[in-house]
Design a protein around this motif. Structure first.
Motif, PDB file in Angstrom:
ATOM      1  N   ARG A  11      -2.788  -6.922  -6.219  1.00 14.12           N
ATOM      2  CA  ARG A  11      -2.130  -7.506  -4.672  1.00 14.12           C
ATOM      3  C   ARG A  11      -0.979  -6.111  -4.460  1.00 14.12           C
ATOM      4  N   GLU A  12      -0.278  -5.722  -6.252  1.00 12.06           N
ATOM      5  CA  GLU A  12       1.017  -5.141  -5.137  1.00 12.06           C
ATOM      6  C   GLU A  12       0.251  -4.096  -5.326  1.00 12.06           C
ATOM      7  N   LEU A  13      -0.917  -3.234  -5.006  1.00 15.22           N
ATOM      8  CA  LEU A  13      -1.266  -2.070  -4.642  1.00 15.22           C
ATOM      9  C   LEU A  13      -1.364  -1.965  -3.167  1.00 15.22           C
ATOM     10  N   ALA A  14      -1.288  -3.298  -2.218  1.00 14.41           N
ATOM     11  CA  ALA A  14      -1.386  -3.577  -1.029  1.00 14.41           C
ATOM     12  C   ALA A  14      -0.621  -3.518  -0.795  1.00 14.41           C
ATOM     13  N   GLU A  15       0.776  -4.857  -1.581  1.00  9.69           N
ATOM     14  CA  GLU A  15       1.961  -4.738  -1.285  1.00  9.69           C
ATOM     15  C   GLU A  15       2.870  -3.195  -0.935  1.00  9.69           C
ATOM     16  N   GLU A  16       2.574  -2.716  -1.929  1.00  8.89           N
ATOM     17  CA  GLU A  16       3.464  -1.523  -1.693  1.00  8.89           C
ATOM     18  C   GLU A  16       3.283  -0.020  -1.369  1.00  8.89           C
ATOM     19  N   ALA A  17       1.764   0.018  -0.983  1.00  7.35           N
ATOM     20  CA  ALA A  17       1.169   0.464  -0.241  1.00  7.35           C
ATOM     21  C   ALA A  17      -0.018   0.479   0.800  1.00  7.35           C
ATOM     22  N   ASP A  18      -0.348  -0.538   1.100  1.00  8.44           N
ATOM     23  CA  ASP A  18      -0.993  -0.827   1.983  1.00  8.44           C
ATOM     24  C   ASP A  18      -2.685  -0.134   1.704  1.00  8.44           C
ATOM     25  N   LEU A  19      -2.643  -0.005   0.512  1.00  7.86           N
ATOM     26  CA  LEU A  19      -4.125   0.183   0.319  1.00  7.86           C
ATOM     27  C   LEU A  19      -4.668  -0.871  -0.198  1.00  7.86           C
ATOM     28  N   VAL A  20      -6.329  -1.271  -0.811  1.00  9.72           N
ATOM     29  CA  VAL A  20      -6.865  -1.425  -0.968  1.00  9.72           C
ATOM     30  C   VAL A  20      -7.924  -1.114  -2.173  1.00  9.72           C
ATOM     31  N   ALA A  21      -8.646  -1.296  -3.138  1.00  5.96           N
ATOM     32  CA  ALA A  21      -9.600  -0.597  -4.017  1.00  5.96           C
ATOM     33  C   ALA A  21     -10.944  -1.258  -4.353  1.00  5.96           C
TER      34      ALA A  21
END
Length: 200
Positions: free
Chosen positions: A109-119
């Motif tokens: 969730r934090e990666l999406a919220e802070e950098a607009d990315l998924v892994a």
């Protein structure tokens, strides 16, 4: 030679070096400051033949993400941190403030919220108590690979509204830590752990 001097000079064989749980009796525990994000707690603890009083930030815990792309670059974000009066370089990170949420889900969730990315791929890289003498925060740092753009951009506000995002070669970021140019502790640990993981 006294026992004490011998213990300071002779190597001690430890089968497995690890922190040891220890839970003395907490005689009383009071919230002395109720905060917006976390509280300050004062505990009176039975210790040895007496008691000690310790005040600390009662922390929810947190997660951070070391995102690594196919070219060996690490994602760094920069944002304003008021206590240090700096815009420091960090890893995407956030609090475990949703009750019952799995830490890896929180990291995603934090990666999406802070950098607009998924892994695509996730694994626990390392965990640490950030300041064990002053707060109870345990942070888990996840290694994320197979990076792609998130389906939608996240609306950020406050300090996150002007986050700066950069992809930096991992070796360059490690050099910046070791030369004292990057001083965020969680970032430093994550970078060094990732470099070791990839080297091994």
């Amino acid at each position: 030679m006294t026992d004490r001097s011998r213990s300071l000079t002779e190597p001690v064989e430890v089968q497995e070096l690890r922190d040891e749980p220890f839970e003395p009796e907490v005689v009383s525990s009071d919230v002395v400051y109720k905060g917006w994000v976390w509280d300050v707690r004062s505990d009176r603890v039975a210790y040895g033949d007496g008691e000690i009083i310790r005040e600390y930030v009662d922390h929810t815990g947190a997660v951070a993400v070391l995102a690594l792309d196919d070219d060996g670059r690490v994602l760094l974000i920069q944002q304003y941190r008021h206590p240090i009066r700096h815009r420091d370089w960090e890893l995407p990170a956030g609090l475990l403030d949703i009750e019952g949420e799995d830490p890896m889900v929180a990291a995603q969730r934090e990666l999406a919220e802070e950098a607009d990315l998924v892994a695509r791929d996730w694994q626990l890289l390392v965990s640490t108590w950030t300041t064990p003498g002053g707060n109870s925060e345990l942070i888990r740092i996840y290694l994320a690979t197979g990076i792609e753009a998130a389906p939608a951009a996240y609306a950020r506000e406050d300090e996150e509204a002007d986050i700066r995002v950069e992809w930096v070669p991992l070796s360059d970021a490690v050099d910046a830590v070791l030369e004292g140019r990057l001083r965020n502790g969680i970032l430093s640990l994550g970078l060094l752990a990732a470099e070791r993981r990839l080297r091994d």
